[in-house]
Design a protein around this motif. Structure first.
Motif: not given
Ligand code: SF4
Length: 227
Positions: A151-175
């Protein structure tokens, strides 16, 4: 600790998000390229720049009849810089392209099929040792050129899934990658389409400063909406 019940809920949420995005945007037909090699060149050029500029650079390489691993390996670096100038950071990117061509020629005699016959973990580790290749670029090459299950992760993935509440926003790429790969079914086509749809949503609505939430198909699920 996430319970089995919560596990099921996260799985369902990720699939619901996917289905909503697919219903809105449809098949993204990624990666936009004709060959595996073109995917690799595009993945290397797309760092820090919009795709339309990458297309201009690739068109220049094609027009010079250089879209080939051996030809790019041998071509003059100053010429390469000129050809890829539209993709920005052309000194750095020409150097990265050269490093990758050297890697492909020395490790696999320029044969991409031979490279992708190697196991995912082995190629990934080798790619990450090549100058200028980070996890997002390596995984884009592995998923979109090699059809590998990653699975490819990028800045959009971090932003969107943090806003959705599924990520905290401080995770590393591999997490973040482990999160998606834990909860999504192991399916190359799903990984392909899901990342492409995330990029589509990020460029269409979920902008960093002023997201266009009123036109977003995820607004009923999004915690950012409530802020
Ligand atoms: S509702 Fe707004 S913040 Fe949430 S994912 Fe959509 S665009 Fe982004």
């Amino acid at each position: 600790m996430i319970t089995k019940m919560e596990d099921k809920k996260v799985k369902a949420q990720l699939l619901e998000i996917y289905n909503l995005l697919f219903s809105k945007y449809g098949d993204q037909h990624w990666w936009p390229a004709n060959t595996k090699f073109e995917v690799i060149v595009g993945a290397l050029l797309t760092q820090f720049i919009s795709w339309k500029n990458v297309v201009k650079a690739i068109d220049n390489i094609k027009a010079s009849n250089l879209l080939d691993v051996h030809k790019l390996h041998e071509c003059d670096i100053e010429l390469l810089k000129e050809l890829i100038r539209p993709a920005g950071f052309f000194n750095r990117k020409a150097s990265i392209l050269k490093s990758v061509m050297t890697f492909l020629v020395e490790e696999y005699e320029g044969d991409l099929d031979k490279m992708f016959l190697t196991s995912l973990d082995v190629i990934r580790e080798k790619l990450l040792k090549v100058k200028g290749i980070g996890p997002e670029t390596a995984d884009s090459i592995l998923l979109y050129a090699g059809m590998k299950e990653i699975f490819v992760v990028d800045a959009y993935t971090m932003r969107i899934f943090t806003r959705l509440g599924l990520l905290k926003g401080d995770e590393k790429y591999h997490q973040v990658q482990e999160f998606f790969m834990k909860y999504l079914p192991k399916d190359v086509d799903l990984y392909n389409q899901y990342h492409a749809l995330i990029v589509k949503l990020g460029s269409d609505c979920c902008h960093s400063k002023k997201p266009k939430c009123d036109k977003c198909s995820l607004q009923d699920l999004c915690q950012h909406q409530a802020l």
